[in-house]
Design a protein around this motif. Sequence first.
Motif, PDB file in Angstrom:
ATOM      1  N   PRO A  31      29.051  90.769 -65.315  1.00  0.00           N
ATOM      2  CA  PRO A  31      27.928  90.595 -66.245  1.00  0.00           C
ATOM      3  C   PRO A  31      27.174  91.903 -66.471  1.00  0.00           C
ATOM      4  O   PRO A  31      27.006  92.693 -65.548  1.00  0.00           O
ATOM      5  CB  PRO A  31      27.046  89.558 -65.549  1.00  0.00           C
ATOM      6  CG  PRO A  31      27.437  89.616 -64.122  1.00  0.00           C
ATOM      7  CD  PRO A  31      28.879  90.001 -64.086  1.00  0.00           C
ATOM      8  N   GLN A 100      32.096  88.332 -57.848  1.00  0.00           N
ATOM      9  CA  GLN A 100      31.789  86.893 -57.756  1.00  0.00           C
ATOM     10  C   GLN A 100      31.852  86.395 -56.315  1.00  0.00           C
ATOM     11  O   GLN A 100      31.225  85.387 -55.990  1.00  0.00           O
ATOM     12  CB  GLN A 100      32.799  86.078 -58.588  1.00  0.00           C
ATOM     13  CG  GLN A 100      32.920  86.501 -60.027  1.00  0.00           C
ATOM     14  CD  GLN A 100      31.726  86.085 -60.845  1.00  0.00           C
ATOM     15  OE1 GLN A 100      30.606  86.050 -60.352  1.00  0.00           O
ATOM     16  NE2 GLN A 100      31.940  85.783 -62.107  1.00  0.00           N
ATOM     17  N   ARG A 106      25.513  87.575 -55.828  1.00  0.00           N
ATOM     18  CA  ARG A 106      25.060  86.368 -56.532  1.00  0.00           C
ATOM     19  C   ARG A 106      23.534  86.294 -56.537  1.00  0.00           C
ATOM     20  O   ARG A 106      22.904  86.030 -57.565  1.00  0.00           O
ATOM     21  CB  ARG A 106      25.666  85.126 -55.843  1.00  0.00           C
ATOM     22  CG  ARG A 106      25.700  83.885 -56.693  1.00  0.00           C
ATOM     23  CD  ARG A 106      26.114  82.667 -55.868  1.00  0.00           C
ATOM     24  NE  ARG A 106      25.231  82.423 -54.730  1.00  0.00           N
ATOM     25  CZ  ARG A 106      23.990  81.957 -54.812  1.00  0.00           C
ATOM     26  NH1 ARG A 106      23.470  81.687 -55.983  1.00  0.00           N
ATOM     27  NH2 ARG A 106      23.254  81.780 -53.729  1.00  0.00           N
ATOM     28  N   ASP A 137      23.634  82.843 -71.788  1.00  0.00           N
ATOM     29  CA  ASP A 137      24.918  82.693 -71.078  1.00  0.00           C
ATOM     30  C   ASP A 137      24.767  82.998 -69.590  1.00  0.00           C
ATOM     31  O   ASP A 137      25.242  82.256 -68.737  1.00  0.00           O
ATOM     32  CB  ASP A 137      25.963  83.642 -71.673  1.00  0.00           C
ATOM     33  CG  ASP A 137      26.290  83.284 -73.110  1.00  0.00           C
ATOM     34  OD1 ASP A 137      25.903  82.187 -73.544  1.00  0.00           O
ATOM     35  OD2 ASP A 137      26.911  84.117 -73.797  1.00  0.00           O
ATOM     36  N   TYR A 138      24.085  84.108 -69.287  1.00  0.00           N
ATOM     37  CA  TYR A 138      23.988  84.520 -67.884  1.00  0.00           C
ATOM     38  C   TYR A 138      22.998  83.650 -67.113  1.00  0.00           C
ATOM     39  O   TYR A 138      23.116  83.508 -65.899  1.00  0.00           O
ATOM     40  CB  TYR A 138      23.600  86.001 -67.791  1.00  0.00           C
ATOM     41  CG  TYR A 138      24.686  86.964 -68.239  1.00  0.00           C
ATOM     42  CD1 TYR A 138      26.024  86.572 -68.279  1.00  0.00           C
ATOM     43  CD2 TYR A 138      24.376  88.272 -68.593  1.00  0.00           C
ATOM     44  CE1 TYR A 138      27.014  87.461 -68.681  1.00  0.00           C
ATOM     45  CE2 TYR A 138      25.358  89.169 -68.995  1.00  0.00           C
ATOM     46  CZ  TYR A 138      26.681  88.758 -69.040  1.00  0.00           C
ATOM     47  OH  TYR A 138      27.652  89.638 -69.434  1.00  0.00           O
ATOM     48  N   GLU A 141      25.179  80.926 -66.020  1.00  0.00           N
ATOM     49  CA  GLU A 141      26.217  81.316 -65.078  1.00  0.00           C
ATOM     50  C   GLU A 141      25.664  81.863 -63.759  1.00  0.00           C
ATOM     51  O   GLU A 141      26.243  81.647 -62.703  1.00  0.00           O
ATOM     52  CB  GLU A 141      27.091  82.375 -65.737  1.00  0.00           C
ATOM     53  CG  GLU A 141      28.527  82.313 -65.296  1.00  0.00           C
ATOM     54  CD  GLU A 141      29.400  83.203 -66.177  1.00  0.00           C
ATOM     55  OE1 GLU A 141      30.383  83.714 -65.651  1.00  0.00           O
ATOM     56  OE2 GLU A 141      29.068  83.405 -67.365  1.00  0.00           O
ATOM     57  N   TYR A 142      24.559  82.575 -63.827  1.00  0.00           N
ATOM     58  CA  TYR A 142      24.122  83.309 -62.623  1.00  0.00           C
ATOM     59  C   TYR A 142      22.734  82.933 -62.121  1.00  0.00           C
ATOM     60  O   TYR A 142      22.312  83.408 -61.079  1.00  0.00           O
ATOM     61  CB  TYR A 142      24.154  84.815 -62.890  1.00  0.00           C
ATOM     62  CG  TYR A 142      25.537  85.302 -63.190  1.00  0.00           C
ATOM     63  CD1 TYR A 142      26.489  85.437 -62.174  1.00  0.00           C
ATOM     64  CD2 TYR A 142      25.929  85.576 -64.494  1.00  0.00           C
ATOM     65  CE1 TYR A 142      27.768  85.853 -62.447  1.00  0.00           C
ATOM     66  CE2 TYR A 142      27.214  85.992 -64.775  1.00  0.00           C
ATOM     67  CZ  TYR A 142      28.132  86.135 -63.746  1.00  0.00           C
ATOM     68  OH  TYR A 142      29.407  86.535 -64.016  1.00  0.00           O
TER      69      TYR A 142
END
Length: 513
Positions: A31, A100, A106, A137-138, A141-142
């Motif tokens: 990312p 990841q 993370r 989006d992030y 996802e994160y």
Amino acid sequence: MPTFVLDGHELEFEPGDTIIQAAHRAGIDIPHYCWHPGLSAPANCRMCLVELVPPAGRSPLLLDVLRWDPDRQQYVPEKKPKLVPACQQPLAPGMEVRSQSSEHVRRARAAVQELLLVNHPVDCPICDQAGECRLQDYWLEYQGTLKRMRDEIVHKPKAVPFGPTIVYDAERCIVCTRCIRVSDELAKDPILSLRERGNLTEVVLSPDRRLDHPYSLMTEYVCPVGALTAVDFRFKARVWFLRSVRTICPGCATGCNAFLDYDPRTQRVFRHRPRQNLRVNRYWMCDEGMLSYRRVHSGRVLEARVGGKATTLDRALGAAAARLGGSDQARLAVILSPQHSNEDNQALFALARGALGAGQLFMGGRGPGEGDEILRHTDKNPNTAGVMGLFGDGHPEPITGFVPAVDARRITRALVLGSEVPNLELAAALGQLETLVVLGTHQGSLVERASVVLPVSTWAESEGTFVNAQGLAQKSERAIRPIEPSLPARQMVDALRGALDHATTARSAGAGP
Ligand code: SF4
Ligand code: SF4
Ligand code: FES
């Protein structure tokens, strides 16, 4: 090739690659906000942090940090490895990287996301970037956590016009500096910079300047969030309703690779944007090319005409055939168009050399314009090389000879593909002819002067091949259906051939035994 290990997978890299470059080439997303493959890497967003596993026998570099312990309701000391930005860390053979697979990474990415969103307005329902925004989006996802800050956000200027094409919203800006670097490094016009510090930072223009260089839309294109929006696209469409095809920009002989976004429900095109091709345009397009899509819908010729009056396509084809056929073909000229694809020109070339037996063949198209050392070519036609290629070892008659030939009555009739010719003098000469049949896409002086107009489709309505100035033949896909009653030029030429056959048969039948 040397290799490294990313999350347990061995990947190849090229000497000099950073971690993110090698991962990107392998199709793995690390990312990122501030990194862009075509720009320098300032490493200011910290979203791409990764963990390096120390070589055997070496201990990791550990930092002393405090972690909030919700059970004990206090901060507790702990150690964590120093993370590095993948966009700046060069690779070495055998390096082991955790992205990841690292709990530390993370947590760091979630913290960066949370920091970026602390003062971000909840604008998504009205933001043009929604649907293709990295913050959205992030977050999913994160981060995935709700906002903890209860205070009013820091307010900053909104809807600031930066120039004729771009509007800036400082509250949405995550200060990644991509727009600044596009102006500095691509457009070579360093007119954007940052002012203030911390959560007051915003992008500003140089005094007495506007963002008006020929690559201004690239600033919006690289903005990973909705801070920069294009005047042309703002509030026009929601991106999830749009579909894309791979096109070639018709703006000049560079032949930039692009995506053309259109709404399949309404058959309207909305946007033209760059498609990566490292041999041609790398990651970029110029403003003129980005906005060229507007001509798909504006100024179109959408009726057949004979003598300036609208009529049916069949009648216009019949009138064109009657005026173009006959025996005096040495004085008939056909003008091919480098604005059109190989397929359109091949069809007309075959008709001119075959059924029509035209005496003279020329190449028209747009006249030259401004170019630069970046992308823009002075030849404003996308297919000059393709049309020249049709002649094999030969070449078309020089277009400079057209006007004298008309004056000397060596040309009395013409069939022209395209709505543009290189200069007004030529357009005026065409207007003096006994017969001028135009296979035209757009209104203009040529169509106004024509005795017969046959409406043909633009590049967006049919697939085709364009050969750029480097000699690369590139395919452009069809986005929308031909806007009725226009037809792709190759089909219109076929219809004209049919009408010519019909006229010839009728003439021979009329001659009788
Ligand atoms: S306007 Fe966009 S591209 Fe420019 S610094 Fe802000 S977020 Fe980055
Ligand atoms: S440089 Fe030429 S081909 Fe590329 S976007 Fe601009 S007009 Fe289109
Ligand atoms: S992508 Fe922004 S720090 Fe690496």
